[in-house]
Design a protein around this motif. Sequence first.
Motif, PDB file in Angstrom:
ATOM      1  N   ASP A   1      13.909  -2.921   6.882  1.00 39.42           N
ATOM      2  CA  ASP A   1      13.079  -2.249   5.886  1.00 39.42           C
ATOM      3  C   ASP A   1      13.958  -1.877   4.708  1.00 39.42           C
ATOM      4  O   ASP A   1      15.138  -2.242   4.661  1.00 39.42           O
ATOM      5  N   ASN A   2      13.388  -1.135   3.752  1.00 39.67           N
ATOM      6  CA  ASN A   2      14.205  -0.689   2.628  1.00 39.67           C
ATOM      7  C   ASN A   2      14.895   0.634   2.966  1.00 39.67           C
ATOM      8  O   ASN A   2      14.669   1.198   4.043  1.00 39.67           O
ATOM      9  N   GLN A   3      15.696   1.135   2.045  1.00 39.32           N
ATOM     10  CA  GLN A   3      16.489   2.337   2.352  1.00 39.32           C
ATOM     11  C   GLN A   3      15.634   3.566   2.609  1.00 39.32           C
ATOM     12  O   GLN A   3      16.029   4.459   3.339  1.00 39.32           O
TER      13      GLN A   3
ATOM     14  N   GLY B   1       0.802  -1.205   0.000  1.00 36.25           N
ATOM     15  CA  GLY B   1       0.000   0.000   0.000  1.00 36.25           C
ATOM     16  C   GLY B   1       0.835   1.255   0.000  1.00 36.25           C
ATOM     17  O   GLY B   1       2.058   1.223   0.188  1.00 36.25           O
ATOM     18  N   ALA B   2       0.160   2.376  -0.213  1.00 33.26           N
ATOM     19  CA  ALA B   2       0.859   3.644  -0.402  1.00 33.26           C
ATOM     20  C   ALA B   2       1.111   4.355   0.916  1.00 33.26           C
ATOM     21  O   ALA B   2       1.841   5.338   0.970  1.00 33.26           O
ATOM     22  N   GLY B   3       0.519   3.898   2.017  1.00 37.50           N
ATOM     23  CA  GLY B   3       0.636   4.598   3.287  1.00 37.50           C
ATOM     24  C   GLY B   3       2.038   4.496   3.864  1.00 37.50           C
ATOM     25  O   GLY B   3       2.938   3.913   3.281  1.00 37.50           O
ATOM     26  N   VAL B   4       2.222   5.140   5.034  1.00 35.64           N
ATOM     27  CA  VAL B   4       3.510   5.079   5.717  1.00 35.64           C
ATOM     28  C   VAL B   4       3.434   3.931   6.710  1.00 35.64           C
ATOM     29  O   VAL B   4       2.654   3.970   7.649  1.00 35.64           O
ATOM     30  N   ASN B   5       4.219   2.895   6.464  1.00 41.84           N
ATOM     31  CA  ASN B   5       4.119   1.718   7.328  1.00 41.84           C
ATOM     32  C   ASN B   5       5.494   1.083   7.556  1.00 41.84           C
ATOM     33  O   ASN B   5       5.867   0.148   6.851  1.00 41.84           O
ATOM     34  N   PRO B   6       6.234   1.610   8.526  1.00 39.90           N
ATOM     35  CA  PRO B   6       7.580   1.090   8.760  1.00 39.90           C
ATOM     36  C   PRO B   6       7.569  -0.309   9.367  1.00 39.90           C
ATOM     37  O   PRO B   6       6.654  -0.663  10.106  1.00 39.90           O
ATOM     38  N   CYS B   7       8.583  -1.083   9.047  1.00 44.59           N
ATOM     39  CA  CYS B   7       8.737  -2.398   9.663  1.00 44.59           C
ATOM     40  C   CYS B   7       9.548  -2.270  10.950  1.00 44.59           C
ATOM     41  O   CYS B   7       9.980  -1.184  11.323  1.00 44.59           O
ATOM     42  N   PHE B   8       9.783  -3.396  11.607  1.00 47.09           N
ATOM     43  CA  PHE B   8      10.486  -3.382  12.883  1.00 47.09           C
ATOM     44  C   PHE B   8      11.901  -3.912  12.688  1.00 47.09           C
ATOM     45  O   PHE B   8      12.087  -5.105  12.386  1.00 47.09           O
TER      46      PHE B   8
ATOM     47  N   ASP C   1      21.534  11.594   9.210  1.00 41.44           N
ATOM     48  CA  ASP C   1      20.954  12.618   8.336  1.00 41.44           C
ATOM     49  C   ASP C   1      20.809  12.009   6.934  1.00 41.44           C
ATOM     50  O   ASP C   1      21.806  11.596   6.347  1.00 41.44           O
ATOM     51  N   PRO C   2      19.589  11.954   6.407  1.00 42.65           N
ATOM     52  CA  PRO C   2      19.374  11.306   5.104  1.00 42.65           C
ATOM     53  C   PRO C   2      20.277  11.825   3.983  1.00 42.65           C
ATOM     54  O   PRO C   2      20.495  11.117   2.993  1.00 42.65           O
ATOM     55  N   VAL C   3      20.805  13.054   4.135  1.00 41.26           N
ATOM     56  CA  VAL C   3      21.676  13.584   3.080  1.00 41.26           C
ATOM     57  C   VAL C   3      22.895  12.673   2.887  1.00 41.26           C
ATOM     58  O   VAL C   3      23.437  12.548   1.786  1.00 41.26           O
ATOM     59  N   ASN C   4      23.293  12.007   3.968  1.00 38.44           N
ATOM     60  CA  ASN C   4      24.498  11.178   3.937  1.00 38.44           C
ATOM     61  C   ASN C   4      24.402   9.996   2.971  1.00 38.44           C
ATOM     62  O   ASN C   4      25.415   9.394   2.643  1.00 38.44           O
ATOM     63  N   VAL C   5      23.188   9.655   2.561  1.00 35.92           N
ATOM     64  CA  VAL C   5      23.013   8.491   1.682  1.00 35.92           C
ATOM     65  C   VAL C   5      23.936   8.606   0.477  1.00 35.92           C
ATOM     66  O   VAL C   5      24.564   7.642   0.052  1.00 35.92           O
ATOM     67  N   GLU C   6      24.050   9.838  -0.041  1.00 40.08           N
ATOM     68  CA  GLU C   6      24.824  10.063  -1.258  1.00 40.08           C
ATOM     69  C   GLU C   6      26.311   9.717  -1.085  1.00 40.08           C
ATOM     70  O   GLU C   6      26.994   9.418  -2.045  1.00 40.08           O
TER      71      GLU C   6
ATOM     72  N   ARG D   1      16.159   7.565   2.228  1.00 42.88           N
ATOM     73  CA  ARG D   1      16.525   7.763   0.835  1.00 42.88           C
ATOM     74  C   ARG D   1      15.318   8.257   0.034  1.00 42.88           C
ATOM     75  O   ARG D   1      14.222   7.724   0.152  1.00 42.88           O
ATOM     76  N   GLN D   2      15.573   9.262  -0.787  1.00 35.96           N
ATOM     77  CA  GLN D   2      14.487   9.831  -1.585  1.00 35.96           C
ATOM     78  C   GLN D   2      14.386   9.092  -2.928  1.00 35.96           C
ATOM     79  O   GLN D   2      15.277   9.213  -3.754  1.00 35.96           O
ATOM     80  N   PRO D   3      13.307   8.319  -3.184  1.00 37.20           N
ATOM     81  CA  PRO D   3      13.201   7.664  -4.497  1.00 37.20           C
ATOM     82  C   PRO D   3      13.031   8.714  -5.599  1.00 37.20           C
ATOM     83  O   PRO D   3      12.367   9.732  -5.393  1.00 37.20           O
ATOM     84  N   GLU D   4      13.638   8.466  -6.721  1.00 38.95           N
ATOM     85  CA  GLU D   4      13.677   9.475  -7.787  1.00 38.95           C
ATOM     86  C   GLU D   4      12.290   9.838  -8.317  1.00 38.95           C
ATOM     87  O   GLU D   4      12.027  10.980  -8.664  1.00 38.95           O
ATOM     88  N   ASP D   5      11.412   8.839  -8.366  1.00 34.69           N
ATOM     89  CA  ASP D   5      10.124   9.104  -9.007  1.00 34.69           C
ATOM     90  C   ASP D   5       9.051   9.571  -8.029  1.00 34.69           C
ATOM     91  O   ASP D   5       7.884   9.650  -8.361  1.00 34.69           O
ATOM     92  N   LYS D   6       9.439   9.889  -6.793  1.00 37.09           N
ATOM     93  CA  LYS D   6       8.449  10.337  -5.813  1.00 37.09           C
ATOM     94  C   LYS D   6       8.661  11.814  -5.513  1.00 37.09           C
ATOM     95  O   LYS D   6       9.763  12.347  -5.686  1.00 37.09           O
ATOM     96  N   LYS D   7       7.598  12.479  -5.045  1.00 34.10           N
ATOM     97  CA  LYS D   7       7.756  13.918  -4.780  1.00 34.10           C
ATOM     98  C   LYS D   7       8.617  14.137  -3.532  1.00 34.10           C
ATOM     99  O   LYS D   7       8.721  13.258  -2.670  1.00 34.10           O
ATOM    100  N   SER D   8       9.239  15.342  -3.454  1.00 37.34           N
ATOM    101  CA  SER D   8      10.225  15.563  -2.392  1.00 37.34           C
ATOM    102  C   SER D   8       9.551  15.466  -1.025  1.00 37.34           C
ATOM    103  O   SER D   8       8.379  15.796  -0.862  1.00 37.34           O
ATOM    104  N   GLY D   9      10.310  14.987  -0.062  1.00 32.80           N
ATOM    105  CA  GLY D   9       9.758  14.796   1.270  1.00 32.80           C
ATOM    106  C   GLY D   9       9.275  13.377   1.489  1.00 32.80           C
ATOM    107  O   GLY D   9       9.037  12.964   2.618  1.00 32.80           O
ATOM    108  N   PHE D  10       9.179  12.604   0.438  1.00 31.92           N
ATOM    109  CA  PHE D  10       8.702  11.213   0.530  1.00 31.92           C
ATOM    110  C   PHE D  10       9.621  10.386   1.421  1.00 31.92           C
ATOM    111  O   PHE D  10       9.169   9.679   2.328  1.00 31.92           O
ATOM    112  N   GLY D  11      10.931  10.514   1.178  1.00 32.67           N
ATOM    113  CA  GLY D  11      11.903   9.736   1.931  1.00 32.67           C
ATOM    114  C   GLY D  11      11.977  10.171   3.383  1.00 32.67           C
ATOM    115  O   GLY D  11      11.956   9.348   4.301  1.00 32.67           O
ATOM    116  N   ILE D  12      12.067  11.495   3.586  1.00 34.66           N
ATOM    117  CA  ILE D  12      12.189  12.035   4.949  1.00 34.66           C
ATOM    118  C   ILE D  12      10.997  11.592   5.799  1.00 34.66           C
ATOM    119  O   ILE D  12      11.143  11.126   6.925  1.00 34.66           O
TER     120      ILE D  12
END
Lengths: 587, 243
Positions: free
Chosen positions: A83-85, A73-80, A135-140, A91-102
């Motif tokens: 999870d994925n990046q 589903g599209a909701g916010v549902n973290p695992c315990f 800090d998510p910026v560090n992913v790069e 990590r901000q997926p390229e095809d999603k609008k900004s703020g999605f990853g954060i």
Amino acid sequence: MILQSLNELYDRLAEDKAYAISPPGFSPQKISFKIVIRLDGSFIPPQDARSPNDKGKLQNTLVEVPGGAKPSGAGVNPCFLWDNQTYLLGRQPEDKKSGFGIERFEAFRERHLALEKEIDCPEFSAVCRFLESWDPVNVETYPILNELGTGFGVFQIQGQKGYVHETPKIRNWWIKNQPREVSASRGQCLISGERDVEIARLHPKIKGVVGAQSAGASIVSFNDAAYESYAKTQSFNSPVSEDVAFRYGTALNALLTGPKSRDHRIRIGDTTCVFWTERQSAFEDVFADILGSGSHATDEVQDETQRERIERCLKAIQSGRGFVDDKAPVETPFYLLGLAPNAARLSVRFFLRSTIEELLKKLNAHLEDMKIVRQFENQTTKGRKPDPEFPAVWQLLNQSARVSDEVPPLLGGALTRAIVEGTRYPEALYGAVLRRIRADRTINYLRVAIVKATLVRNHQYEIPTMLDKSETTPAYLLGRLFSALEKTQEDALSGLNATIRDRFYSAASATPASVFPRLLRTYQHHLSKLNPGGKVVREKLVQEIIDPLESSGFPSQLNIKAQGLFAIGYYHQRKAFFTSKTENDES
Amino acid sequence: MKYGITLKVFGDYALFSRPEMKVERVSYDVITPSAARGILEAIYWKPQIRWIIDELTVLNPIRFTNIRRNEISAKVAVKGASGVNAGMKDPTVVPRLAVDQNRQQRASMVLKDVSYVIKAHVEILDTRMERGGEKIALPQAVGKHLDMFKRRARKGQAFHQPYFGCREFPVSFELIEEEANLPRPHEELLTDDTKDLGYMLHDIEFQQDRATKKVKSTTPHFFRAEMLNGVIAVPELPFPVAS
């Protein structure tokens, strides 16, 4: 019976480490990287958790993690703790609008920080410290993360074996605090028969059926109003207890996608088959190879002991006698389940409950019915494999269509059912093979074997495995005659592109009276071109075939069964032409 | 000794859906008691009686085949302006369903060439023959209903065409009156060992609200079916028959 047998199988699989069955509340997931941290929460560059397989390709590692599948589903549902990046590192997926990853990273962090006090474990706190400082910026800055893109990750503490979620204290907490759905319905379970148990509202998804959705499809599901009855909704329509639903689902998934799935799953047409014996057995270990590759299995298997077992089993099938196995007696129950996808659900194509002994007998009967002289008995120079004495099911099915994906969908199940249950072969397969013969004029070993098997089993014909000169059925004789005429043409005019088979086979097999007189006239021309010795031999042969035919003349039409006999006669005679005289006399 | 009837039923196909696999339907191996009851009720039933199935005998070997059918995924609405209820009140309202918009292809694993012998008796819920009528003695009431059933079955009469689980699979039936005419199961079934058929639907218990006559709950009950030489003994219903 299907779910009941799977429910019973669960105990066996759960005991066997090789199947990697997870207890309730856990599931195996493909993990591609690990985040290694120190106990104070400071960070060490992430590490690849994949390992190369035998072909050298990197593959994800299966790790048992808390929770079932990743929630969809599209909701916010973290695992315990896995999870994925996007969740783990923001990590901000390229095809999603900004703020999605954060947003998702924060949800993941909140969930874990909220539990820190309750769990009270240094390893878990270390993860919390890390989540606070990250800090998510560090992913790069870590190129490896780009490479791993969409895979799942887990946490590990530097210097410790195992992962953070495997820490006993955290694991125990998870087991105790699983979010349990309180069922709205209680009743009798239709699998175990227990009364007044909680009924599962939803059943586990089954993964690994070819053609079904990759997220899994359901065997038990009520996704439309028309399927419901007695005012019950969803799976309350089929009362199965929560516990049993988990057990049968886990057992079936282990057979379909678990680490041992290679030994339990084969594909026949569009049907995915799983099979198992009630206890571990050598027969179970070889059945996939035998049904999947037929007697070629021995060439394909590298493992010495496995090859020995396959050979032993093939011998047992050929002789129809028992298969000695120190682990399981021949009376051990054997189950075979064929599943095929249908509109986001799974449909059962066949289900067989038998014993090893019974199944060996059925396979032997199949082999006997199919038995016909092979076209290529030895490896030919072109690298062609010899014809298999025991053909695989897919090899037979492929004979019914131009290419394998045109095989009619229901045929695979029907043929497999006929083989393993010892019942009539599907008449559709017979018809399809005859049509293929007429369309491409190829009369090969597998096709004739199918034709013979169907005539023998379904219509009680008695058909010899090789050329029978005493057989006087008109259709058989006509097939032989046609073969003799073709051979004469070939001998007379070498290097032909199209022989009389290419031009006249379908007409000759269906309406002999309209074709044979003409063929016999051209035969006279061909005959005159042969050398004197060959001429006499050929003339004697043709005379011998025609003699019993003459009284009744050429029949004007042959029905579908007779057309099969025609093909067999043709094949037998042709095979005899290419078998040396001495061999022929010996037999 | 119970007074009952023996009926041979047979047909080309049958589908006794397992509840857990009734979307992509998979049949039970043999006829279920509730399906057998349905067949008897199609031949003869009155509100004063209930058929109780005592024994089922399987005559033919158990064989399956697969079929696919086009069906629909929706039901006609009951409530609402164009539902069944509205249609009952106002004949100009015709409840309808667009078949082409609700297509669903469903697969079924069905039985073929089935033949069974049903042994059953009637339980009398009300000894009057009609509402407001006089009560008659119980044996007489039983005899009367059984005779009515037999007369109808001999002639091949039925209220509606009896079927094997799905309307598409009609039942042919034959009343067996002499013990000597009782058919024997196929040799394959006469193995002298008990075959476990797993849990099978026994019947569904309905609870009705006395005042409003509405169904309060429907509870399925299951029993462990075991077959010995083709014969399945059906246990007593685990709930009271009379309401």
